[in-house]
Design an enzyme around this catalytic site. Sequence first.
Site, PDB file in Angstrom:
ATOM      1  N   CYS A 184       0.871  -1.179   0.000  1.00  0.00           N
ATOM      2  CA  CYS A 184       0.000   0.000   0.000  1.00  0.00           C
ATOM      3  C   CYS A 184       0.909   1.230   0.000  1.00  0.00           C
ATOM      4  CB  CYS A 184      -0.988  -0.018   1.175  1.00  0.00           C
ATOM      5  SG  CYS A 184      -0.253   0.214   2.800  1.00  0.00           S
ATOM      6  N   ASP A 195      -7.896   3.855   1.430  1.00  0.00           N
ATOM      7  CA  ASP A 195      -6.951   4.116   2.512  1.00  0.00           C
ATOM      8  C   ASP A 195      -7.688   4.766   3.688  1.00  0.00           C
ATOM      9  OD1 ASP A 195      -4.776   4.628   4.111  1.00  0.00           O
ATOM     10  OD2 ASP A 195      -3.664   5.759   2.593  1.00  0.00           O
ATOM     11  N   ARG A 214      -3.331  -0.769   5.579  1.00  0.00           N
ATOM     12  CA  ARG A 214      -3.892  -1.824   4.730  1.00  0.00           C
ATOM     13  C   ARG A 214      -2.944  -2.982   4.479  1.00  0.00           C
ATOM     14  NH1 ARG A 214      -5.535   1.892  -0.201  1.00  0.00           N
ATOM     15  NH2 ARG A 214      -3.565   2.844   0.466  1.00  0.00           N
TER      16      ARG A 214
END
Length: 146
Positions: free
Chosen positions: A9, A119, A15
């Site tokens: 990420c 996100d 994440r």
Amino acid sequence: MFNKILVVCVGNICRSPSGERILQKKLPSKHIASAGIATQKSGLVGKSADAMACEVMQQYGVDLYDHKAQQLTPELCHEYDLILVMEKGHIEAVTNIAPEARGKTMLFGQWIGQRDIPDPYRQSREAFEHSLTLVDKAAQAWAAKL
């Protein structure tokens, strides 16, 4: 075939560590790690996972407390068989770091309708819960495919 999987990420604190740990739980025979596209630029190298991510992942029986963020490098890309990214735009970012990795870079949400996983960084608990629910569904789908 895919024994070494890298989850990617932006900062490697929300994440990707969540995806890494859920996949490790579902695929214990595989070597799975995570990294961030802009971890160094964001000053996050060596930082722990986001506190809210740690808290929400406890609901899945996943512990992120010992995670340390790392920067995605060409060497890391070379080392892994499969690179899973959270957003379609991350494929290009990985390719910019390691052009030869393009053929083995796929979307983490590939098997849940090719979805981007948003996100949640610096957002509400609900944003984290939504994002990490998608991470869990995508990880389940990847575990079934692999």
